[in-house]
Design a protein around this motif. Sequence first.
Motif, PDB file in Angstrom:
ATOM      1  N   PRO A 108       5.513  -2.792  19.442  1.00  7.44           N
ATOM      2  CA  PRO A 108       6.087  -2.574  18.268  1.00  7.44           C
ATOM      3  C   PRO A 108       6.434  -1.244  18.003  1.00  7.44           C
ATOM      4  CG  PRO A 108       3.716  -3.047  17.749  1.00  7.44           C
ATOM      5  CD  PRO A 108       4.095  -3.327  19.323  1.00  7.44           C
ATOM      6  N   GLN A 109       5.811  -0.193  18.508  1.00 12.41           N
ATOM      7  CA  GLN A 109       5.825   1.166  18.402  1.00 12.41           C
ATOM      8  C   GLN A 109       7.158   1.543  19.239  1.00 12.41           C
ATOM      9  OE1 GLN A 109       2.510   3.901  19.081  1.00 12.41           O
ATOM     10  NE2 GLN A 109       3.743   5.643  18.765  1.00 12.41           N
ATOM     11  N   ARG A 157       9.137   4.369   3.661  1.00  9.13           N
ATOM     12  CA  ARG A 157       8.568   5.121   4.963  1.00  9.13           C
ATOM     13  C   ARG A 157       9.203   4.919   6.306  1.00  9.13           C
ATOM     14  NH1 ARG A 157       2.221   2.953   3.230  1.00  9.13           N
ATOM     15  NH2 ARG A 157       2.193   3.697   1.031  1.00  9.13           N
ATOM     16  N   TYR A 158       8.329   5.644   7.113  1.00 11.32           N
ATOM     17  CA  TYR A 158       8.969   5.724   8.486  1.00 11.32           C
ATOM     18  C   TYR A 158       7.909   4.998   9.229  1.00 11.32           C
ATOM     19  CZ  TYR A 158      12.195   9.408   7.304  1.00 11.32           C
ATOM     20  OH  TYR A 158      13.151   9.962   6.693  1.00 11.32           O
ATOM     21  N   PRO A 159       8.397   4.158  10.427  1.00 16.80           N
ATOM     22  CA  PRO A 159       7.437   3.402  11.298  1.00 16.80           C
ATOM     23  C   PRO A 159       6.226   3.844  11.529  1.00 16.80           C
ATOM     24  CG  PRO A 159       9.577   2.838  11.890  1.00 16.80           C
ATOM     25  CD  PRO A 159       9.692   4.350  11.035  1.00 16.80           C
ATOM     26  N   ASN A 160       6.050   5.190  11.671  1.00 18.51           N
ATOM     27  CA  ASN A 160       4.945   6.119  12.278  1.00 18.51           C
ATOM     28  C   ASN A 160       3.567   6.038  11.065  1.00 18.51           C
ATOM     29  OD1 ASN A 160       5.679   6.472  14.758  1.00 18.51           O
ATOM     30  ND2 ASN A 160       6.380   8.424  14.318  1.00 18.51           N
ATOM     31  N   ALA A 161       4.188   5.729   9.993  1.00 19.90           N
ATOM     32  CA  ALA A 161       3.128   5.555   8.856  1.00 19.90           C
ATOM     33  C   ALA A 161       2.312   4.390   8.910  1.00 19.90           C
ATOM     34  CB  ALA A 161       3.900   5.786   7.663  1.00 19.90           C
ATOM     35  N   PHE A 162       2.748   3.347  10.102  1.00 15.78           N
ATOM     36  CA  PHE A 162       2.078   1.854   9.675  1.00 15.78           C
ATOM     37  C   PHE A 162       1.033   1.926  11.160  1.00 15.78           C
ATOM     38  CE2 PHE A 162       5.996   1.779   7.505  1.00 15.78           C
ATOM     39  CZ  PHE A 162       5.544   0.922   6.290  1.00 15.78           C
ATOM     40  N   SER A 163       0.251   0.956  10.846  1.00 18.68           N
ATOM     41  CA  SER A 163      -0.728   0.639  11.949  1.00 18.68           C
ATOM     42  C   SER A 163       0.063  -0.376  12.652  1.00 18.68           C
ATOM     43  CB  SER A 163      -1.947  -0.396  11.438  1.00 18.68           C
ATOM     44  OG  SER A 163      -1.387  -1.529  10.874  1.00 18.68           O
ATOM     45  N   GLY A 164      -0.311  -0.705  13.900  1.00 13.69           N
ATOM     46  CA  GLY A 164       0.309  -1.431  15.179  1.00 13.69           C
ATOM     47  C   GLY A 164       0.431  -2.768  14.584  1.00 13.69           C
ATOM     48  N   GLY A 165      -0.456  -3.513  13.917  1.00 15.16           N
ATOM     49  CA  GLY A 165      -0.067  -5.023  13.361  1.00 15.16           C
ATOM     50  C   GLY A 165       0.926  -4.701  12.199  1.00 15.16           C
ATOM     51  N   SER A 190       0.438  -9.369  22.357  1.00 10.35           N
ATOM     52  CA  SER A 190      -0.595  -8.877  23.491  1.00 10.35           C
ATOM     53  C   SER A 190      -1.123  -7.411  23.119  1.00 10.35           C
ATOM     54  CB  SER A 190       0.086  -9.052  24.688  1.00 10.35           C
ATOM     55  OG  SER A 190       1.242  -8.137  25.084  1.00 10.35           O
ATOM     56  N   ALA A 191      -0.269  -6.655  22.540  1.00 11.01           N
ATOM     57  CA  ALA A 191      -0.638  -5.369  22.294  1.00 11.01           C
ATOM     58  C   ALA A 191      -1.606  -5.136  20.891  1.00 11.01           C
ATOM     59  CB  ALA A 191       0.469  -4.522  22.104  1.00 11.01           C
ATOM     60  N   LEU A 192      -1.913  -6.204  20.445  1.00 10.07           N
ATOM     61  CA  LEU A 192      -2.535  -6.283  19.053  1.00 10.07           C
ATOM     62  C   LEU A 192      -4.193  -6.511  19.445  1.00 10.07           C
ATOM     63  CD1 LEU A 192       0.059  -7.891  16.871  1.00 10.07           C
ATOM     64  CD2 LEU A 192      -0.183  -5.490  17.146  1.00 10.07           C
ATOM     65  N   ASP A 193      -4.952  -6.112  18.512  1.00 10.35           N
ATOM     66  CA  ASP A 193      -6.377  -6.495  18.597  1.00 10.35           C
ATOM     67  C   ASP A 193      -6.450  -7.896  18.214  1.00 10.35           C
ATOM     68  OD1 ASP A 193      -7.210  -3.734  19.031  1.00 10.35           O
ATOM     69  OD2 ASP A 193      -7.712  -3.497  16.821  1.00 10.35           O
ATOM     70  N   VAL A 194      -7.518  -8.354  18.865  1.00  3.00           N
ATOM     71  CA  VAL A 194      -7.945  -9.747  18.632  1.00  3.00           C
ATOM     72  C   VAL A 194      -7.689 -10.401  17.157  1.00  3.00           C
ATOM     73  CG1 VAL A 194      -9.471 -11.762  19.079  1.00  3.00           C
ATOM     74  CG2 VAL A 194      -9.219  -9.958  20.569  1.00  3.00           C
ATOM     75  N   SER A 195      -8.424  -9.822  16.353  1.00  5.28           N
ATOM     76  CA  SER A 195      -8.118 -10.038  14.890  1.00  5.28           C
ATOM     77  C   SER A 195      -6.774 -10.177  14.336  1.00  5.28           C
ATOM     78  CB  SER A 195      -9.077  -9.270  13.947  1.00  5.28           C
ATOM     79  OG  SER A 195      -8.718  -7.904  14.084  1.00  5.28           O
ATOM     80  N   LEU A 222      -3.771 -17.717  27.652  1.00  5.93           N
ATOM     81  CA  LEU A 222      -3.695 -19.012  27.262  1.00  5.93           C
ATOM     82  C   LEU A 222      -4.291 -19.404  25.888  1.00  5.93           C
ATOM     83  CD1 LEU A 222      -4.400 -20.068  30.915  1.00  5.93           C
ATOM     84  CD2 LEU A 222      -2.464 -20.829  29.541  1.00  5.93           C
ATOM     85  N   ALA A 223      -4.997 -18.482  25.687  1.00  7.90           N
ATOM     86  CA  ALA A 223      -5.857 -19.000  23.982  1.00  7.90           C
ATOM     87  C   ALA A 223      -4.804 -18.774  23.083  1.00  7.90           C
ATOM     88  CB  ALA A 223      -6.972 -17.918  23.969  1.00  7.90           C
ATOM     89  N   VAL A 224      -3.762 -17.723  23.329  1.00  6.40           N
ATOM     90  CA  VAL A 224      -2.678 -17.348  22.276  1.00  6.40           C
ATOM     91  C   VAL A 224      -1.835 -18.698  22.306  1.00  6.40           C
ATOM     92  CG1 VAL A 224      -0.699 -16.030  21.754  1.00  6.40           C
ATOM     93  CG2 VAL A 224      -3.002 -14.789  22.173  1.00  6.40           C
ATOM     94  N   VAL A 225      -1.455 -19.172  23.533  1.00  9.03           N
ATOM     95  CA  VAL A 225      -0.467 -20.143  23.790  1.00  9.03           C
ATOM     96  C   VAL A 225      -0.949 -21.450  23.330  1.00  9.03           C
ATOM     97  CG1 VAL A 225       0.755 -21.479  25.613  1.00  9.03           C
ATOM     98  CG2 VAL A 225       0.510 -19.142  25.846  1.00  9.03           C
ATOM     99  N   GLU A 226      -1.993 -21.790  23.336  1.00 10.42           N
ATOM    100  CA  GLU A 226      -2.799 -23.120  22.800  1.00 10.42           C
ATOM    101  C   GLU A 226      -2.813 -23.039  21.358  1.00 10.42           C
ATOM    102  OE1 GLU A 226      -6.911 -25.594  23.785  1.00 10.42           O
ATOM    103  OE2 GLU A 226      -7.020 -23.560  23.783  1.00 10.42           O
TER     104      GLU A 226
END
Length: 329
Positions: A108-109, A157-165, A190-195, A222-226
């Motif tokens: 996303p960045q 705001r600008y994108p850099n002001a936000f978290s990855g999610g 795939s680039a994000l934390d599990v939560s 596969l866990a994401v796909v399922e």
Amino acid sequence: MPDAILQVRDLTMTFGASAGGLLSKPAPGFVAVDTVSFDVRRGETFGIVGESGSGKTTLGRCIMRVLDPSGGSIRFQPREGDPVELADAPPPQLRSVWRKLRMVFQDPQASLNPRLRVIDVVGQSLQKSEGLKGKALADRVGGLLEAVGLRPEFMQRYPNAFSGGQRQRLGIARALATNPELVVADEAVSALDVSIQAQTLNLLQDLQEEFALTYLFIAHDLAVVEHICDRVAVMYRGQFVEVADTDTLFRTPRHPYTRALLEAVPVADPRKRRRGAGTAGEPVDTGATPQGCRFSPRCPHATDLCRQTRPPARRVEGADVLCHYAGEI
């Protein structure tokens, strides 16, 4: 398939091929996607899963026409109007189709211009396609931000002001701006934390219902796909080796490669881990293509037939499998 929004037939993508010349020999090139055929039904989430190097991202980029495929057909059927052949559509036609066919990227960045405010990042396509500006643009962008769980006042705001999610939510809002029908999500979580992955997947499912979306969901997890997909295609060395609905594929995988992928998925309780023969050799090799089955160098069940003869697609208990022994393993 009468309800298909996307029909792909014999799609091929080859890199580095050359016809040769006076002082050079012909070069066959590297076949990243090899005569792949499938349909995506309107309203479903169709998953494509495989190791890095399997060709899944290349396939997605061919469908979006970021890459020009070497051969085959990609037929997109919008709700209104005639079907469009994307494989050889000229740029003017593609520009109109891209309003209905959008993409969410892995990083996303990198996919958001840090020099633009959110109102311009999300509303850029609205400015170009509908000529929106001022309050009309702000109202549309504010509504999109609310739809993805962000506050409308964030648009200054600008994108850099936000978290990855949050940045990935901005990417999703940008994809929704033109009211698309099909969204290609290439490793979108795939680039994000599990939560944060779980929250984003739930958001995608909610948006699918709200905006009547169809997803082509590319992933290696596969866990994401399922969790999110209705049907899944397992890709190996440019080919779909197994295609089935999600429950069937995870309950009774038929291809040895699918079984190996499932056995490698970590589970909290070791007693519930899937047991199997596993695989031999290294992950996807982009070198010389085996004469027979692409997976034969790593398959514990491979025979001389597998090594010498390319397997045909077989229908086995609800799954389309590219394996000589799919009904026996």
